[in-house]
Design a protein around this motif. Structure first.
Motif, short mmCIF file in Angstrom:
data_model
loop_
_atom_site.label_atom_id
_atom_site.label_comp_id
_atom_site.label_asym_id
_atom_site.label_seq_id
_atom_site.Cartn_x
_atom_site.Cartn_y
_atom_site.Cartn_z
N ASP A 151 65.82 15.41 33.80
CA ASP A 151 65.90 15.79 35.21
C ASP A 151 67.19 15.27 35.83
O ASP A 151 67.86 15.97 36.60
N ALA A 152 67.56 14.02 35.49
CA ALA A 152 68.81 13.45 36.01
C ALA A 152 70.02 14.24 35.49
O ALA A 152 70.96 14.51 36.23
N ILE A 211 74.12 20.37 37.98
CA ILE A 211 74.09 21.27 39.14
C ILE A 211 75.11 20.83 40.19
O ILE A 211 75.86 21.64 40.73
N ARG A 212 75.14 19.52 40.46
CA ARG A 212 76.08 19.00 41.47
C ARG A 212 77.53 19.24 41.04
O ARG A 212 78.37 19.64 41.84
N TRP A 228 76.98 10.85 45.58
CA TRP A 228 76.42 11.42 44.35
C TRP A 228 75.22 10.61 43.89
O TRP A 228 74.19 11.13 43.52
N GLU A 250 72.26 11.23 46.09
CA GLU A 250 71.73 12.58 45.94
C GLU A 250 70.98 12.74 44.62
O GLU A 250 69.98 13.44 44.53
N MET A 251 71.45 12.06 43.58
CA MET A 251 70.81 12.16 42.28
C MET A 251 69.62 11.21 42.15
O MET A 251 68.95 11.18 41.14
N SER A 252 69.39 10.37 43.18
CA SER A 252 68.30 9.38 43.16
C SER A 252 68.41 8.48 41.94
O SER A 252 67.43 8.16 41.29
N LYS A 301 70.07 17.39 34.64
CA LYS A 301 70.11 18.69 35.32
C LYS A 301 70.74 18.57 36.71
O LYS A 301 71.58 19.38 37.11
N ARG A 302 70.32 17.54 37.45
CA ARG A 302 70.84 17.40 38.81
C ARG A 302 72.33 17.05 38.81
O ARG A 302 73.08 17.52 39.67
#
Length: 229
Positions: free
Chosen positions: A180-181, A187-188, A160, A163-165, A183-184
């Motif tokens: 942005d973090a 979504i995940r 995780w 993937e989320m950087s 949102k990701r």
């Protein structure tokens, strides 16, 4: 925490819509509406015999569950501005706002005492502060030393995080990066939960109402439709 015998009296008022004054003999009609609040687990209190089940169902007509402040951090800035204005007026002080560093301290703290603790903290800062801006030096030590709040993921795996950087985030506009973090992560979680928002909220360790509010505020409803079965 109301005694059982008093609970019975309250139940009678709610059911019969009448009561008797202390020392009185005639019932008095009561046209009232009751708004009740608690931070107790009433279902457990019923099982333990500390709260009447019939009173619980009489009161529990419309339920509004308010998540704790730590699950709705987007409200912290609004509440900070509100309480700052309130106590600045009461103390006859000129307060123009809160410094970014002080606001970060407020955002990073988990607020175990919820909004009451938050309000007391702002009142303290207004009363003890000496400038027109509330700064870090005006906050209690436990807030200043608090570790940054997690981005709401329950025991994240390396998969995780990669993937989320989140391990090595790129620099840029702070609020854009945070959104942005978020949102990701959402979504995940929704993808993992196969479109089940309640399960996604559990994965993120937030209240379902908080997750729905985040989705609405981030305008994500459209891009999450593909995960619904």
């Amino acid at each position: 925490e109301m005694a059982i015998n008093r609970q019975a009296k309250l139940l009678r008022v709610l059911q019969e819509r009448e009561f008797e004054r202390v020392g009185g003999t005639k019932p008095i009609k009561a046209d009232i509406r009751v708004v009740a609040a608690t931070n107790r687990a009433l279902e457990e209190a019923i099982k333990e015999g500390r709260f009447r089940e019939d009173l619980f169902y009489r009161l529990n007509v419309i339920t509004i569950k308010l998540p704790p402040l730590r699950e709705r951090r987007e409200d912290i800035k609004l509440l900070a501005n509100h309480f700052t204005a309130k106590y600045a007026q009461r103390c006859k002080r000129t307060i123009r706002g809160i410094t970014p560093d002080a606001l970060n301290c407020l955002l990073n703290y988990d607020w175990p005492g919820n909004v009451r603790e938050f309000e007391n903290t702002i009142e303290r800062a207004v009363v003890l502060g000496s400038s027109e801006m509330i700064g870090v030096e005006d906050l209690p030590e436990n807030l200043i030393s608090a570790k940054p709040a997690a981005l709401a993921i329950n025991q994240p795996t390396n998969e995780w995080a990669n993937e989320m950087s989140l391990n090595k985030p790129e620099l840029g506009n702070f609020y854009d990066l945070i959104n942005d973090a978020k949102k990701r992560l959402i979504i995940r979680a929704v993808e993992t939960a196969k479109g089940n928002y309640t399960e996604a909220a559990r994965l993120l360790d937030v209240h379902p109402n908080h997750l729905h509010r985040l989705i609405r505020n981030l305008d994500m409803k459209g891009e999450l439709l593909k995960f619904h079965q």
